[in-house]
Enzyme design. Structure first.
Site, PDB file in Angstrom:
ATOM      1  N   CYS A  83      -3.110   4.199  -4.320  1.00 30.74           N
ATOM      2  CA  CYS A  83      -3.313   5.769  -3.501  1.00 30.74           C
ATOM      3  C   CYS A  83      -3.504   5.509  -2.262  1.00 30.74           C
ATOM      4  O   CYS A  83      -2.065   5.608  -1.822  1.00 30.74           O
ATOM      5  CB  CYS A  83      -4.899   6.023  -3.826  1.00 30.74           C
ATOM      6  SG  CYS A  83      -4.956   7.897  -4.037  1.00 30.74           S
ATOM      7  N   HIS A 205      -3.537   5.932  -9.949  1.00 33.58           N
ATOM      8  CA  HIS A 205      -4.668   5.116 -10.252  1.00 33.58           C
ATOM      9  C   HIS A 205      -4.657   4.576 -11.275  1.00 33.58           C
ATOM     10  O   HIS A 205      -4.993   4.801 -12.328  1.00 33.58           O
ATOM     11  CB  HIS A 205      -5.901   6.072  -9.984  1.00 33.58           C
ATOM     12  CG  HIS A 205      -6.501   6.650  -8.689  1.00 33.58           C
ATOM     13  ND1 HIS A 205      -7.194   5.841  -7.596  1.00 33.58           N
ATOM     14  CD2 HIS A 205      -6.074   7.855  -8.129  1.00 33.58           C
ATOM     15  CE1 HIS A 205      -7.407   6.723  -6.683  1.00 33.58           C
ATOM     16  NE2 HIS A 205      -6.591   7.691  -6.850  1.00 33.58           N
ATOM     17  N   GLU A 207      -6.549   2.053 -12.489  1.00 32.34           N
ATOM     18  CA  GLU A 207      -7.955   1.961 -12.905  1.00 32.34           C
ATOM     19  C   GLU A 207      -8.283   3.044 -13.679  1.00 32.34           C
ATOM     20  O   GLU A 207      -9.527   2.757 -14.561  1.00 32.34           O
ATOM     21  CB  GLU A 207      -8.822   1.409 -11.709  1.00 32.34           C
ATOM     22  CG  GLU A 207      -9.327   2.720 -10.742  1.00 32.34           C
ATOM     23  CD  GLU A 207      -8.364   3.087  -9.910  1.00 32.34           C
ATOM     24  OE1 GLU A 207      -8.865   4.029  -8.915  1.00 32.34           O
ATOM     25  OE2 GLU A 207      -7.204   2.640  -9.677  1.00 32.34           O
TER      26      GLU A 207
END
EC number: 4.3.2.10
Length: 225
Positions: A83, A205, A207
């Site tokens: 990001c 992202h 994650e």
């Protein structure tokens, strides 16, 4: 053999979720959050996440004297930007009238054009429920397909046009097209992944991107440069 993976923690970004995702894919490795330059230097791999305003992030990096150590890591060890950790790699951002980045890669960070983003004709729309020819909202927030524009070890076992989760209002306009590793469409086609030597960085992202995001992190952990 276990390895050490440092996650740069300079007070901005959901670093705990990045840590937990890495611990899931690499349970035998030492994964830690740090703003200590010596620990970052000593780590085998570096993850550089971030969320928020670029100006505030650069201020915190300077306060913690992390600018040089991040540049050194990006030059010599497996490096993953996430990001804002992608945007900060470039020269300059339009944010707040202009903010200097780390200048590891050449290019500028620009804002999505307001009132000019439309879903009509877009090949990768954030949601299938987006009305045809509707004005797309800024920030770009949600699941978006990622087209792999070059082969790379971090795309291993991830299908082309897999969906990843994004939250951002700015995007990269790189000077060197050879660094582009992935692109997305949000009314306009924009770069969402870059790669150069030992460096890989993404706008989305991993994650927060379920199976494919975890696969990308697993690929990073196993990336042999």
């Amino acid at each position: 053999m276990s390895q050490s993976i440092a996650i740069v923690d300079y007070g901005m970004g959901n670093v705990r979720s990045v840590q937990k995702a890495l611990e899931h894919v690499a349970p035998n490795d030492k994964i830690f959050l740090t703003d200590n330059a010596d620990l970052i230097n000593d780590a085998d791999r570096l993850v550089f996440p971030g969320q928020g305003a670029i100006g505030a992030c650069m201020q915190k990096l300077n306060e913690r004297q992390l600018v040089d150590v991040i540049k050194q890591a990006a030059d010599k060890k497996p490096f993953l930007g996430i990001c804002l950790g992608l945007q900060l790699l470039f020269d300059h951002s339009q944010e707040n009238g202009g903010v200097q980045g780390l200048s590891i890669l050449a290019g500028e960070i620009v804002h999505f054009p307001k009132n000019e983003l439309h879903s009509q004709g877009a090949s990768f729309v954030v949601t299938e429920k987006t009305p045809t020819n509707s004005t797309l909202k800024i920030p770009h927030m949600g699941w978006n397909k990622v087209k792999q524009t070059q082969q790379h070890p971090l795309w291993h076992d991830i299908e082309d046009n897999a969906r990843f989760y994004s939250v951002h209002s700015y995007y990269v306009k790189q000077d060197d097209e050879s660094v582009v590793a992935g692109s997305s469409d949000y009314g306009i086609d924009f770069t969402c992944a870059v790669a150069k030597d030992n460096l890989f960085a993404v706008q989305f992202h991993p994650e927060k991107s379920q199976h494919d995001g975890l696969q990308l992190l697993k690929n990073f952990v196993n990336w042999d440069i």
